[in-house]
Design an enzyme around this catalytic site. Structure first.
Site, PDB file in Angstrom:
ATOM      1  N   GLY A  19      -7.440  -0.295   6.839  1.00 30.41           N
ATOM      2  CA  GLY A  19      -8.786   0.253   6.615  1.00 30.41           C
ATOM      3  C   GLY A  19      -9.615  -0.647   5.728  1.00 30.41           C
ATOM      4  O   GLY A  19      -9.192  -1.746   5.345  1.00 30.41           O
ATOM      5  N   PHE A  20     -10.793  -0.164   5.404  1.00 26.54           N
ATOM      6  CA  PHE A  20     -11.727  -0.946   4.585  1.00 26.54           C
ATOM      7  C   PHE A  20     -11.103  -1.280   3.221  1.00 26.54           C
ATOM      8  O   PHE A  20     -10.844  -2.454   2.910  1.00 26.54           O
ATOM      9  CB  PHE A  20     -13.041  -0.141   4.469  1.00 26.54           C
ATOM     10  CG  PHE A  20     -13.883  -0.468   3.287  1.00 26.54           C
ATOM     11  CD1 PHE A  20     -14.214  -1.783   2.981  1.00 26.54           C
ATOM     12  CD2 PHE A  20     -14.378   0.555   2.472  1.00 26.54           C
ATOM     13  CE1 PHE A  20     -15.002  -2.086   1.873  1.00 26.54           C
ATOM     14  CE2 PHE A  20     -15.172   0.260   1.379  1.00 26.54           C
ATOM     15  CZ  PHE A  20     -15.469  -1.050   1.069  1.00 26.54           C
ATOM     16  N   PHE A  28      -6.595   4.826  13.247  1.00 28.83           N
ATOM     17  CA  PHE A  28      -7.629   5.793  13.633  1.00 28.83           C
ATOM     18  C   PHE A  28      -9.012   5.238  13.257  1.00 28.83           C
ATOM     19  O   PHE A  28      -9.911   5.183  14.093  1.00 28.83           O
ATOM     20  CB  PHE A  28      -7.365   7.159  12.970  1.00 28.83           C
ATOM     21  CG  PHE A  28      -8.475   8.140  13.212  1.00 28.83           C
ATOM     22  CD1 PHE A  28      -9.016   8.311  14.489  1.00 28.83           C
ATOM     23  CD2 PHE A  28      -9.007   8.897  12.175  1.00 28.83           C
ATOM     24  CE1 PHE A  28     -10.057   9.205  14.719  1.00 28.83           C
ATOM     25  CE2 PHE A  28     -10.044   9.792  12.404  1.00 28.83           C
ATOM     26  CZ  PHE A  28     -10.574   9.939  13.670  1.00 28.83           C
ATOM     27  N   LEU A  72      -3.497   5.535   0.759  1.00 29.35           N
ATOM     28  CA  LEU A  72      -4.917   5.500   1.139  1.00 29.35           C
ATOM     29  C   LEU A  72      -5.169   6.082   2.520  1.00 29.35           C
ATOM     30  O   LEU A  72      -6.329   6.201   2.926  1.00 29.35           O
ATOM     31  CB  LEU A  72      -5.426   4.041   1.132  1.00 29.35           C
ATOM     32  CG  LEU A  72      -5.914   3.446  -0.190  1.00 29.35           C
ATOM     33  CD1 LEU A  72      -4.803   3.375  -1.214  1.00 29.35           C
ATOM     34  CD2 LEU A  72      -6.468   2.052   0.046  1.00 29.35           C
ATOM     35  N   GLY A  76       7.630  12.349  -1.174  1.00 33.17           N
ATOM     36  CA  GLY A  76       9.069  12.448  -0.930  1.00 33.17           C
ATOM     37  C   GLY A  76       9.715  11.067  -0.947  1.00 33.17           C
ATOM     38  O   GLY A  76      10.800  10.870  -1.505  1.00 33.17           O
ATOM     39  N   TYR A 128     -11.889  17.519   4.427  1.00 31.33           N
ATOM     40  CA  TYR A 128     -11.680  16.328   3.585  1.00 31.33           C
ATOM     41  C   TYR A 128     -11.558  16.732   2.113  1.00 31.33           C
ATOM     42  O   TYR A 128     -10.587  16.378   1.441  1.00 31.33           O
ATOM     43  CB  TYR A 128     -12.852  15.375   3.789  1.00 31.33           C
ATOM     44  CG  TYR A 128     -12.755  14.061   3.049  1.00 31.33           C
ATOM     45  CD1 TYR A 128     -11.861  13.074   3.456  1.00 31.33           C
ATOM     46  CD2 TYR A 128     -13.581  13.790   1.960  1.00 31.33           C
ATOM     47  CE1 TYR A 128     -11.797  11.844   2.790  1.00 31.33           C
ATOM     48  CE2 TYR A 128     -13.524  12.559   1.300  1.00 31.33           C
ATOM     49  CZ  TYR A 128     -12.623  11.595   1.714  1.00 31.33           C
ATOM     50  OH  TYR A 128     -12.568  10.391   1.060  1.00 31.33           O
ATOM     51  N   TYR A 157       4.702  17.329  -7.878  1.00 34.02           N
ATOM     52  CA  TYR A 157       5.861  16.427  -7.771  1.00 34.02           C
ATOM     53  C   TYR A 157       6.129  15.741  -9.115  1.00 34.02           C
ATOM     54  O   TYR A 157       7.266  15.435  -9.450  1.00 34.02           O
ATOM     55  CB  TYR A 157       5.628  15.363  -6.680  1.00 34.02           C
ATOM     56  CG  TYR A 157       6.136  15.787  -5.324  1.00 34.02           C
ATOM     57  CD1 TYR A 157       5.423  16.690  -4.538  1.00 34.02           C
ATOM     58  CD2 TYR A 157       7.337  15.303  -4.823  1.00 34.02           C
ATOM     59  CE1 TYR A 157       5.891  17.089  -3.291  1.00 34.02           C
ATOM     60  CE2 TYR A 157       7.804  15.695  -3.574  1.00 34.02           C
ATOM     61  CZ  TYR A 157       7.081  16.584  -2.819  1.00 34.02           C
ATOM     62  OH  TYR A 157       7.552  16.983  -1.592  1.00 34.02           O
ATOM     63  N   THR A 202     -17.814   3.634  -2.219  1.00 36.14           N
ATOM     64  CA  THR A 202     -17.465   2.218  -2.307  1.00 36.14           C
ATOM     65  C   THR A 202     -17.897   1.518  -1.017  1.00 36.14           C
ATOM     66  O   THR A 202     -17.857   2.124   0.055  1.00 36.14           O
ATOM     67  CB  THR A 202     -15.945   2.082  -2.528  1.00 36.14           C
ATOM     68  OG1 THR A 202     -15.600   2.826  -3.701  1.00 36.14           O
ATOM     69  CG2 THR A 202     -15.518   0.646  -2.711  1.00 36.14           C
TER      70      THR A 202
END
Ligand code: NAD
Ligand code: UDP
Length: 316
Positions: A11-12, A35, A72, A101, A144, A158, A174
């Site tokens: 990704g970016f 994606f 990310l 995990g 989102y 966790y 960004t």
């Protein structure tokens, strides 16, 4: 040499992070389902024998031996995360569970790319980390926003329950090279429209504000955060406090490109936050970090990137 997993590595932001980690002498594994990411973003890194590329979806478990994980993987542009909202929630929640995990099993450190969207349409301005936010849980952006909020919850759980070494950063808008030209976010949209001489699409009256951070500043902050002692886990804001209206951004892009494009107004999407600006006192104090790249300097580099891209690929 550390072995580091970057989910969303094509990704970016992920592609810049992979490059920087390799430049610093680490072994890097990019995990991505493509994606919204693109091979083009990482193809230049593929000659490096310490770079591995894996096509995988974070919603299913992944087994690997690593020292650190940067999580990310998640579409970040409203049009993409709203395309399949159920998948967006799964990516955030099941992705976090799978990666936490993994971190637990290998006893590694894991950093979560959270977002200023956890503050929703904020009623406190600028936004400090202590603000709990103003999010519509059933709105168009909720897949989102709430997905990222649950991810933060899982990271904290966790940590407290299983002693996993976590870091949470809340990234504000960004921009920079390697954004997808049809990603739909405001900086890439305006630059591509202005370079093509098309109308600049301002949503609403353009008086809503955002604070724009150049990607190199963010990458510096991410690395600093990962390197902090175990007692500092965040969440910590990462953004540039310079605040601009969307109309100001449109005019700046037109002026810098010398474009003949006209500004046109389109309906404001629902739940679009009216103002956003990070309070970065915590990052300054704990990480000795603050952005150094001003909007015009970052826009210049981004305009050059898109100009070259559009000249080299006329299908875009
Ligand atoms: P991006 O869309 O360019 O990158 C996301 C990457 O994740 C893509 O390569 C995509 O293919 C991959 N991905 C998506 N779903 C996946 C899945 N299920 N399994 C594996 N890979 C998957 O977006 P970006 O701007 O680079 O954002 C990266 C991260 O930073 C995201 O988690 C985003 O929420 C967060 N963030 C970004 C911003 C920003 O302004 N760019 C702001 C806040 C938070
Ligand atoms: N926006 C706009 N025109 C566009 C794309 C976005 O006016 O072509 C606006 C959008 O409505 C929002 C702001 O710009 O108010 C930032 O949008 P973006 O999708 O980049 O990020 P986010 O809303 O997630 O901060």
């Amino acid at each position: 040499m550390k072995r580091i997993l970057v989910t969303g590595g094509a990704g970016f932001i992920g592609s810049h992070l992979c490059k920087r980690l390799l430049d610093e002498g680490n072994e890097v594994i990019s995990l991505d389902n493509y994606f919204t990411g693109q091979k083009r973003n990482i193809v230049a890194l593929m000659d490096n024998p310490y770079f591995e590329v894996v096509r995988h979806d974070v919603t299913t478990p992944f087994f690997v031996e690593v020292d650190e994980i940067y999580n990310l993987a998640c579409p970040a542009s409203p049009i993409h995360y709203q395309y399949n909202p159920i998948k967006t929630v799964k990516t955030s929640v099941m992705g976090a569970i799978n990666m936490l995990g993994l971190a637990k099993r290998v006893q590694g450190k894991i950093l979560q790319a959270s977002t200023s969207e956890v503050y929703g349409d904020p009623q406190v301005h600028p936004q400090p980390e202590s603000y709990w936010g103003h999010v519509n849980p059933i709105g168009e952006r909720s897949c989102y926003d709430e997905g990222k909020r649950v991810s933060e919850t899982l990271f904290m759980n966790y940590h407290t329950q299983n002693n996993v070494k976590i870091k949470i950063i809340r990234i504000f808008n960004t921009y920079g090279p390697n954004m997808h030209p049809h990603d739909g976010r405001v900086v890439s949209n305006f630059i591509v429209q202005a370079l093509k001489g098309e109308n600049i699409t301002v949503y609403g009256d353009g008086q809503q504000t955002r604070s724009f951070q150049y990607v190199d500043d963010l990458i510096n902050g991410m690395l600093k955060m990962m390197d902090t002692e175990n007692d500092f886990i965040g969440p910590v804001n990462m953004g540039n406090p310079g605040e601009f209206t969307i109309l100001e951004l449109a005019q700046k892009v037109i002026d810098m490109i010398g474009s003949k494009s006209k500004i046109i107004f389109k309906p404001l999407p629902s739940d679009d936050p009216m103002q956003r600006k990070p309070d970065i006192s915590l990052a300054k104090q704990k990480l000795n970090w603050e952005p150094v790249i001003h909007l015009e300097e970052g826009l210049k580099k981004t305009i050059t990137y898109f100009d070259n891209l559009l000249k080299s690929d006329h299908s875009l």
